[in-house]
Each structure stands twice: as structure tokens, then as C-alpha cells.
Enzyme design. Sequence first.
Site, PDB file in Angstrom:
ATOM      1  N   ALA A  65      45.571  28.391  43.378  1.00 40.20           N
ATOM      2  CA  ALA A  65      44.333  27.685  43.355  1.00 40.20           C
ATOM      3  C   ALA A  65      43.200  28.709  44.233  1.00 40.20           C
ATOM      4  O   ALA A  65      43.844  29.439  44.941  1.00 40.20           O
ATOM      5  CB  ALA A  65      44.357  26.315  44.138  1.00 40.20           C
ATOM      6  N   GLY A 110      49.247  27.059  42.407  1.00 44.18           N
ATOM      7  CA  GLY A 110      48.762  26.834  41.100  1.00 44.18           C
ATOM      8  C   GLY A 110      49.019  27.500  39.869  1.00 44.18           C
ATOM      9  O   GLY A 110      49.192  26.980  38.705  1.00 44.18           O
ATOM     10  N   GLU A 113      52.342  26.356  39.094  1.00 41.21           N
ATOM     11  CA  GLU A 113      52.286  24.876  38.483  1.00 41.21           C
ATOM     12  C   GLU A 113      51.709  25.033  37.019  1.00 41.21           C
ATOM     13  O   GLU A 113      52.216  24.443  36.381  1.00 41.21           O
ATOM     14  CB  GLU A 113      51.251  24.276  39.451  1.00 41.21           C
ATOM     15  CG  GLU A 113      51.932  23.798  40.820  1.00 41.21           C
ATOM     16  CD  GLU A 113      50.962  23.035  41.550  1.00 41.21           C
ATOM     17  OE1 GLU A 113      49.887  23.718  41.816  1.00 41.21           O
ATOM     18  OE2 GLU A 113      51.207  21.968  42.273  1.00 41.21           O
ATOM     19  N   GLU A 133      52.229  26.592  49.422  1.00 33.74           N
ATOM     20  CA  GLU A 133      51.214  25.878  50.048  1.00 33.74           C
ATOM     21  C   GLU A 133      51.181  25.487  51.737  1.00 33.74           C
ATOM     22  O   GLU A 133      50.442  25.193  52.356  1.00 33.74           O
ATOM     23  CB  GLU A 133      50.961  24.499  49.185  1.00 33.74           C
ATOM     24  CG  GLU A 133      50.138  24.538  47.971  1.00 33.74           C
ATOM     25  CD  GLU A 133      51.031  25.061  46.657  1.00 33.74           C
ATOM     26  OE1 GLU A 133      52.353  25.483  46.884  1.00 33.74           O
ATOM     27  OE2 GLU A 133      50.775  25.111  45.554  1.00 33.74           O
TER      28      GLU A 133
HETATM   29  N1  COA Z   1      42.617  32.380  46.297  1.00 35.23           N
HETATM   30  C1  COA Z   1      41.291  32.980  46.435  1.00 35.23           C
HETATM   31  N2  COA Z   1      41.556  34.320  46.504  1.00 35.23           N
HETATM   32  C2  COA Z   1      42.715  34.961  46.490  1.00 35.23           C
HETATM   33  C3  COA Z   1      43.980  34.233  46.166  1.00 35.23           C
HETATM   34  C4  COA Z   1      43.914  32.772  46.135  1.00 35.23           C
HETATM   35  N3  COA Z   1      44.873  32.062  45.788  1.00 35.23           N
HETATM   36  N4  COA Z   1      44.928  35.146  46.003  1.00 35.23           N
HETATM   37  C5  COA Z   1      44.423  36.281  46.369  1.00 35.23           C
HETATM   38  N5  COA Z   1      43.143  36.225  46.256  1.00 35.23           N
HETATM   39  C6  COA Z   1      42.176  37.487  46.395  1.00 35.23           C
HETATM   40  C7  COA Z   1      42.440  38.025  47.840  1.00 35.23           C
HETATM   41  O1  COA Z   1      41.598  37.280  48.781  1.00 35.23           O
HETATM   42  C8  COA Z   1      41.844  39.362  47.663  1.00 35.23           C
HETATM   43  O2  COA Z   1      40.355  39.398  47.347  1.00 35.23           O
HETATM   44  P1  COA Z   1      39.373  40.623  48.141  1.00 35.23           P
HETATM   45  O3  COA Z   1      39.934  41.595  47.685  1.00 35.23           O
HETATM   46  O4  COA Z   1      38.017  39.932  47.698  1.00 35.23           O
HETATM   47  O5  COA Z   1      39.795  40.283  49.834  1.00 35.23           O
HETATM   48  C9  COA Z   1      42.453  39.510  46.269  1.00 35.23           C
HETATM   49  O6  COA Z   1      42.648  38.288  45.583  1.00 35.23           O
HETATM   50  C10 COA Z   1      43.561  40.341  46.192  1.00 35.23           C
HETATM   51  O7  COA Z   1      44.498  39.875  47.044  1.00 35.23           O
HETATM   52  P2  COA Z   1      45.234  40.512  48.257  1.00 35.23           P
HETATM   53  O8  COA Z   1      45.759  39.294  49.184  1.00 35.23           O
HETATM   54  O9  COA Z   1      44.411  41.480  48.809  1.00 35.23           O
HETATM   55  O10 COA Z   1      46.545  41.095  47.590  1.00 35.23           O
HETATM   56  P3  COA Z   1      48.030  41.508  48.064  1.00 35.23           P
HETATM   57  O11 COA Z   1      48.514  42.327  47.082  1.00 35.23           O
HETATM   58  O12 COA Z   1      47.859  42.015  49.421  1.00 35.23           O
HETATM   59  O13 COA Z   1      48.719  40.062  48.313  1.00 35.23           O
HETATM   60  C11 COA Z   1      49.272  38.008  47.330  1.00 35.23           C
HETATM   61  C12 COA Z   1      49.048  39.379  46.951  1.00 35.23           C
HETATM   62  C13 COA Z   1      49.629  37.157  46.172  1.00 35.23           C
HETATM   63  C14 COA Z   1      50.810  38.006  48.321  1.00 35.23           C
HETATM   64  C15 COA Z   1      48.297  37.452  48.417  1.00 35.23           C
HETATM   65  O14 COA Z   1      47.168  37.660  47.686  1.00 35.23           O
HETATM   66  C16 COA Z   1      48.291  35.971  48.641  1.00 35.23           C
HETATM   67  O15 COA Z   1      49.165  35.321  49.548  1.00 35.23           O
HETATM   68  N6  COA Z   1      47.465  35.103  47.768  1.00 35.23           N
HETATM   69  C17 COA Z   1      47.602  33.686  48.116  1.00 35.23           C
HETATM   70  C18 COA Z   1      48.759  32.953  47.625  1.00 35.23           C
HETATM   71  C19 COA Z   1      48.746  31.516  47.902  1.00 35.23           C
HETATM   72  O16 COA Z   1      48.906  30.834  49.072  1.00 35.23           O
HETATM   73  N7  COA Z   1      48.615  30.690  46.500  1.00 35.23           N
HETATM   74  C20 COA Z   1      48.477  29.308  46.751  1.00 35.23           C
HETATM   75  C21 COA Z   1      46.971  28.666  47.120  1.00 35.23           C
HETATM   76  S1  COA Z   1      47.238  26.893  47.217  1.00 35.23           S
END
Ligand code: COA
Length: 258
Positions: A65, A110, A113, A133
Amino acid sequence: MYTTLLTNLENGIFTIIINRPDKLNALNAAVFTDLDNVVDEINNTAEIKSAIITGAGPKAFVAGADITEFGSLDKTAAMELAKRGQDIFAKIENSPKPIIAAVNGFALGGGCELAMACHFRIAAENAKFGQPEVNLGLIPGYGGTQRLVQLIGKGKAMELLMSAHLIDANEARQLGLVNYITTAETLLDHSKKILEIINTKAPLAIAGCIKAANAVFDETKDGFAEEIKEFGNSFDTEDMKEGTAAFLEKRKAVFSGK
Ligand code: COA
């Protein structure tokens, strides 16, 4: 027509690409609206026999999400968001046409999911699945606590939900979360090959299989009774007459979907 999706229809297979690669295809309100509408398009378009959902870019299916939209939510708004997500994902799960997930990277929160709401999953070797989460002080809200238990069993699901541990494609296959692993390059072709086979079968029979199999997980339904009903319904179809006649005449059946 869609602001966050790219779509393409070829040979009856509708490919849907969630297209926010700079945000790892995170599910915001606009994506939800588009997903809601795209399932209607699938269900209401005769030319679409089956569909694939995947993510844009090489890194992510859907990284969850959109966390930036969480800041302004109070308890009531959060419950409404979870209900909206659950309703859309249930619509995918209950579509009478096969909808599969081609998981091309991160399928987190999400995203996991969404993949689990699809009828089955195929993963590229770089896929990573998880429900992280609890890292955010949250729990999954779009059916993750339910479908993860359904798909991989309570013990492992509990571990993944509580630890936020991510699993790779191999572990996901061992757990039954994905059916096949491919290279990133062959993911869509492999997914299409499976749907090409499914698309040669009787559409109403496929819809009956989906309904009866989904009833296993629906407390309001008796799955065996549902199977009896769908089995009976299939005898009312032209395709059942064609399928059985073709077998007896030793020829290939040509199904009309009627
Ligand atoms: N919501 C909003 N933005 C998100 C996102 C999310 N769930 N997941 C990634 N992004 C955005 C990042 O903020 C970043 O944006 P920016 O360039 O404007 O800063 C962009 O996508 C790239 O992500 P980044 O974190 O820089 O990539 P990474 O390769 O270093 O890490 C992940 C990848 C997937 C490990 C990391 O993005 C992450 O942990 N995301 C969240 C996962 C999560 O908790 N999901 C459950 C949500 S309820």
C-alpha cells in the site's frame, strides 16, 4: 481510460501492468480505482478470456500500500480503506475468468495480498514475498492475514506475519504460494502459455471451478453443495454437449462459452 495501469489484449489474454515504477507500483487510491474498474472490464468484455496482473519495471510487482497515504488516516478511515481493499481483492478472487499474478520482484504488504487474491501465481526468480506491516506498527488490511493462512498454512503464515520476514521465489514455491518460477525475461511468456491452455477450455466450466473452489474458504457456503450446483449447471450448457460429443467423435472440442 486508466491513469495507473497499462493494458493490452492479445489472443484473449488481457495483460494489466500496474504502472508506478518510480514508487515500486505502490497501491494508492488511484490504483485502487483503476483495479476496481479493470475487473469490471475483464468481467464485461467477451473478448477477454483471462488476465495477468504484473508490475512495471524490473524491481517490483507491488511494494505494498502507498505508505504516504497512511499519515492522514484515523481509525475509521483506516477501516474504510481496509474494506475498500478487501472488496476489490474479493472482486478479483471471485471473477469468473482466470486472473493470475505474474510476480516480477517485490510483492510486499498489499502487493502480496494482491497476488494472493489472484487465482494463482507465477514468479520471476527475483520475486520476494512478505507481509512487513508489523515493521510499520500495522497489520495487513487487504486480506493478508486470511489468504496467507489459507495458502501456506497457519504456522508459517503466523511466522511471516509476526516476523515481517521476506521469502524468495524458491521458498514461495516450496510453500505453495507460487506455482512456477521463471526468469524475469520469460515471466510473461510463461504466464501466457498457461493461460493459452486454460483459454481452450469451456469458460462456464472454468467459472464453475472458480466458484466451487472459492467456496472452500467461504463460511457462508457449503463447498460440496456448491460443487453439486455447479456440476448440475454445467449439464445445462451447450459447451457440455459439445465437449462430450467431441470426445466421443474423437475430435477437438470447440467451445462457445454458452
Ligand atoms: N509506499 C509508498 N512509496 C513506496 C513504497 C510504499 N509501500 N515502497 C516503495 N516506495 C517508494 C520509495 O519511497 C521510493 O520513493 P522515492 O524515490 O520518492 O524516495 C521508491 O518507491 C523506491 O523505493 P526504495 O525504498 O528507494 O527502493 P529500495 O530498493 O531501496 O527498497 C523496498 C525496496 C521494497 C525494500 C522498500 O521500498 C520498502 O521497504 N518498501 C515498503 C515495503 C512495505 O513496507 N510495504 C508494506 C506497506 S503496508
